[in-house]
Design a protein around this motif. Sequence first.
Motif, PDB file in Angstrom:
ATOM      1  N   ALA A 173     -38.906   9.362   4.561  1.00 61.67           N
ATOM      2  CA  ALA A 173     -38.516  10.331   3.533  1.00 61.67           C
ATOM      3  C   ALA A 173     -39.736  11.152   3.123  1.00 61.67           C
ATOM      4  N   ARG A 174     -39.621  12.465   3.189  1.00 66.71           N
ATOM      5  CA  ARG A 174     -40.771  13.329   2.887  1.00 66.71           C
ATOM      6  C   ARG A 174     -41.229  13.191   1.442  1.00 66.71           C
ATOM      7  N   ARG A 175     -40.316  12.877   0.544  1.00 66.25           N
ATOM      8  CA  ARG A 175     -40.682  12.820  -0.878  1.00 66.25           C
ATOM      9  C   ARG A 175     -40.966  11.408  -1.365  1.00 66.25           C
ATOM     10  N   ALA A 195     -37.932  21.640  12.279  1.00 70.72           N
ATOM     11  CA  ALA A 195     -38.495  21.806  13.619  1.00 70.72           C
ATOM     12  C   ALA A 195     -38.454  20.496  14.392  1.00 70.72           C
ATOM     13  N   SER A 196     -38.488  20.628  15.714  1.00 67.74           N
ATOM     14  CA  SER A 196     -38.490  19.483  16.616  1.00 67.74           C
ATOM     15  C   SER A 196     -39.434  19.785  17.761  1.00 67.74           C
ATOM     16  N   SER A 197     -39.921  18.734  18.408  1.00 70.21           N
ATOM     17  CA  SER A 197     -40.830  18.929  19.528  1.00 70.21           C
ATOM     18  C   SER A 197     -40.090  19.187  20.827  1.00 70.21           C
ATOM     19  N   ASP A 208     -37.152  17.612   9.104  1.00 68.12           N
ATOM     20  CA  ASP A 208     -36.119  18.463   8.519  1.00 68.12           C
ATOM     21  C   ASP A 208     -36.408  18.570   7.027  1.00 68.12           C
ATOM     22  N   ALA A 209     -35.434  18.996   6.233  1.00 62.47           N
ATOM     23  CA  ALA A 209     -35.682  19.229   4.808  1.00 62.47           C
ATOM     24  C   ALA A 209     -35.994  17.948   4.058  1.00 62.47           C
ATOM     25  N   ASP A 210     -35.532  16.802   4.587  1.00 61.70           N
ATOM     26  CA  ASP A 210     -35.659  15.551   3.840  1.00 61.70           C
ATOM     27  C   ASP A 210     -36.529  14.495   4.498  1.00 61.70           C
ATOM     28  N   THR A 262     -45.309  24.270  11.400  1.00 58.92           N
ATOM     29  CA  THR A 262     -45.417  23.553  10.132  1.00 58.92           C
ATOM     30  C   THR A 262     -44.381  24.037   9.117  1.00 58.92           C
ATOM     31  N   ALA A 263     -44.076  23.163   8.157  1.00 62.87           N
ATOM     32  CA  ALA A 263     -43.165  23.515   7.057  1.00 62.87           C
ATOM     33  C   ALA A 263     -43.932  23.993   5.833  1.00 62.87           C
TER      34      ALA A 263
END
Length: 584
Positions: free
Chosen positions: A139-141, A176-178, A111-113, A159-160
Motif C-alpha cells: 500500500a503506497r500510503r 505504470a507497469s514495466s 497504480d493509485a493505491d 514516475t508518479a
Amino acid sequence: MSQTDTLIAIEKAEVGYREGFSNGHYNNHQKFSPAVPGLEWSQNQAWCQTFQSWAFQQAGVKILAPVTASCSTAVNWYKSRGRFSYYPAIGAMVFFGHSGGQHVGLVHKYDADYAYTIEGNTNANGSSEGNGVYLKKRARRDSYLYGYGLPKFTEGIVTADPGLKNKPGYTYMAVASSFESDALRVAEVEEALPWVSAIQLTWAAAHPTAEEQAAGNGAGTTADDVALLQDALEKVMGVAPGDPHSVFEVETQELFERFRTEKLGRSEVDGHEVPGVQELVELGRRSELFNVRAGSSPAAEQPWVSLNQVVWASTHSAREEQAQPGGDAGPKADVALVQDGLKRVMRTDVADERGIFETATQDLYDEFRRTMLHFSGSDAVGTPGTQSLTELGQRTGLFRVRTGFPVGGTTDGTDIDATGQIDPKQVTFHRYTPEGTLEDWIAQASTAAGVQASSHWVKGFKTAVVRESSGNPNACNLWDSNAKTPPGFSKVKDFGDGHLGDGRIVRLNGSLTHFQCSRGIVQCIPQTFAQRHAPGTSVNIYDPVACIAAAMRYVRSRYGVAIDGSDLARKVQQFDPNRPPRGY
C-alpha cells in the motif's frame, strides 16, 4: 531491452529462491553475498539490500545503485544525488521502516493505491523472519513505506511524482507497469514462481515421516515441494501446520483438509485424501507461491527420452543427425520431444528443423537453464544434463528421462554407472605429497576410470591441468562462485593450498573452508568428485589419480566423450590446446 526491464527481469527470475534452512529455521545463508565483490562479509546476515546490489550488478547497471548491505546507506546515497522521491517509479528501489532503514524492494508496477515489488529476505505471511525472494503488493500510503530511490537509467525513469513532470530524464505517469500488456505481465509472474510436483506431494502425503526424511533434501526429493505447500497453506489459511518444515504429516494433512472445506467448498466426506492436482493448482494460485507441474499426470503415460541420444545429437552435425534412423533406433524422436518441451516452457518456437538438435535448440536450452533453473557459469551451457533434462520433462509432462540407447554403436559414456560413488561427506581434504609424474597419474587414472589409455587423454589432461590448477594437486579455489557451503553441508578442515584470486596462495593447515570449493589438480567440487569417484581410488580429493579419474568419468558422462578420449578436445574446450580456456 531497456536497462529498467533488464533489471526487473533479473529480479523476477529469482522469485521463489529460498535461503538456507537448518535446525528448524531459515538461516540467512544465500548465494548473493559471495557474488558481490565487497559484500562477502554480509553472508548469514539480513540480505534484502544485498540482493538489490547483486541484481544491479547482474543487469550491468552497478553504477546506478550503491554497493551496500545497508538500507540506510542506500537511502542516503539516493538523497545525496537528488534522486529520492516519495512517489513510486518503475525500477525504483522502495525503502521501508524508520527513515527507510529496515527493508528494501524494487518496484515493477504501481497504480493509485499500491506499489508492486520484488523483495529479497521477506516471506509470504508478513512475519519478521524473511526466507526468500517474493513478489509483494505494498500500500503506497502505509506508514511503513518510507520512500523511493530513483536510478538514473539511460532511457529515463517513469514516475508518479508530479513534481518531476517535464524534467529531463523523467516521464510522469499516474499508473505504470514495466510490461506492455497485462497478459505478458501475468505470464512473467507465473514463470517466475517455483514449481511443485503433484506426484511428489502425493507420495509425501501417503508415506510416513521416516520414509520422507530418508529421502533427504536433494534434487528429486519431496522436501522443497512440501515446504512450499506448507508456506502456501500458512499464507492462505493464516496458520502454520505444526509438522516439521518439509515433512507432510498429520497437521499438514488436517490443514489441507481445512483448505478444501473452507476455501474450496468441498464436503468433509470427500476431503480425507491426498492432494489433487486441481486443488494444488488452486492453492498455488491463491498463495502466489508456486506453479504445479503439468507433468503430474501418471508417469506411465509419458514417453521416454534417452539422455544419451539427446547428448549425441547436441554434439554432432545436422548431416550426421539426419543420417540416423528414426523411431526408437535414433535420436530424432527424442530431440523432437525436447524441442516441444522448450517451446512450451519458453513460449517461443525452435528455429531448427524438428528432430535436429542444432544452434537454435542449444541456445534455447541454455536460456531454459539460466532463466528457469537459475543455473550459471558452465552449468548453464553445453550439452544437456540429467538434472535439466529431467526438469524439462517434469515441467511439461511430455516425457521421462533415462540413459541408454547409444547412437550408431558409439561409446558415449553410457557405461558410466554409480560404481565407486561415495557420499560427498566422505570426501577428505588431506594434503597430497607428490609422487610420480603427471603422465603416471593420467595412466593410473585411466585404468581406474575404465577408459582406454591413449595420447588423447594425456594431451587433453595436460592442457586442462595447466589451466585448472597450474599443476598443483593441492590447489583449492577460495574465491570463485563455487566457494560456498550449500544447505545440508558444513565447512571442512582443509589442508590444501588456498588460491585467493589475486595471485596469492596460502597454506591452509586445517583452516575451515567452504565445502564446495573447487579442489585438486583438475578442480573438482566435492559433490562431483563423490558422484564420479572411481572404484578403488582414494577418497582424498587432492589425490591426483583419484581427481583425474573422477574427471574422466565426469566428461564421459556429461559430454559423451568416447572411451579412448579421441573426441575429448572437440567436445570439451578446456581440454583443447588449440582453443582458449573455458570451464568444463
